[in-house]
Design an enzyme around this catalytic site. Structure first.
Site, PDB file in Angstrom:
ATOM      1  CG  HIS A 133       4.000  -0.342   8.699  1.00 21.76           C
ATOM      2  ND1 HIS A 133       2.789  -0.761   9.197  1.00 21.76           N
ATOM      3  CD2 HIS A 133       4.245   0.865   9.280  1.00 21.76           C
ATOM      4  CE1 HIS A 133       2.322   0.132  10.036  1.00 21.76           C
ATOM      5  NE2 HIS A 133       3.180   1.141  10.102  1.00 21.76           N
ATOM      6  CD  GLU A 139       4.289  -6.265   7.569  1.00 22.64           C
ATOM      7  OE1 GLU A 139       4.116  -7.045   8.520  1.00 22.64           O
ATOM      8  OE2 GLU A 139       4.511  -5.038   7.740  1.00 22.64           O
ATOM      9  CB  CYS A 149       0.889  -4.131   5.865  1.00 24.29           C
ATOM     10  SG  CYS A 149       2.109  -2.901   6.416  1.00 24.29           S
TER      11      CYS A 149
END
Length: 188
Positions: free
Chosen positions: A89, A91, A122
């Site tokens: 992801h 992040e 995250c």
């Protein structure tokens, strides 16, 4: 042994952009409108990074790290599809780069801006990296309505509130109507 894609990702250079006059260290001297404008500028940049992720064949999510003086010191986009790693992801990619390249003192004063509210995974990375604040564009609730699922889409405030260490300051949604545009027609 690292995969070639992972090596390529880890060798991606950080993007540094000086943005004078938006420094969080000047927050008390700035008007609320000036602070809002700074947040909006960074959210728009995160949305641009999300658009880049989509253009590169990934889910449309982007994140950036801003230091206490208001400078973007790192950006990262989602790479889950191209790396075939569902944990990549935006992040998480950003936190990994930040921890490898930025001092813990700088991280402890930074703000993470993200195009869409961070997921539970995250949030954990943000918490353990001790990044004290997060600003997001599209909310998890809105993303859930777009993707027609709310699986693992929880408000990050709820996640951060459960920590025993100082909680992460969360601001958002910011410019949500702009942040959802990058998701249009992607999740069909």
């Amino acid at each position: 042994m690292q995969s070639p894609n992972r090596r390529k990702f880890l060798q991606t250079p950080a993007i540094a952009i000086a943005l004078p006059g938006i420094a969080s260290s000047q927050a008390s001297a700035q008007s609320p409108q000036r602070l809002r404008e700074g947040r909006e500028q960074f959210i728009r940049q995160a949305i641009e990074v999300a658009a880049s992720a989509r253009k590169n064949g990934n889910h449309p999510f982007g994140a950036l790290l801003v230091d206490e003086r208001g400078r973007v010191i790192l950006t990262a986009e989602n790479t889950a599809l191209t790396t075939k790693d569902p944990t990549r992801h935006a992040e998480l990619n950003l936190v990994q780069l930040a921890c490898a390249n930025i001092s813990s003192e700088t991280l402890a004063k930074a703000t993470l801006y993200t195009s869409t509210e961070p997921c539970i995974m995250c949030c954990g990375a943000i918490h353990w990296a001790r990044i004290p604040s997060v600003v997001f564009g599209c909310s998890a609730k809105t993303l859930g309505s777009i993707v027609k699922s709310d699986d693992f889409l929880f408000p990050c405030r709820e996640t951060f509130r459960r920590t025993k260490q100082p909680s992460v300051l969360v601001v958002g949604p910011v410019l949500e109507a702009e942040a959802v545009v990058v998701h249009r027609d992607f999740w069909n």
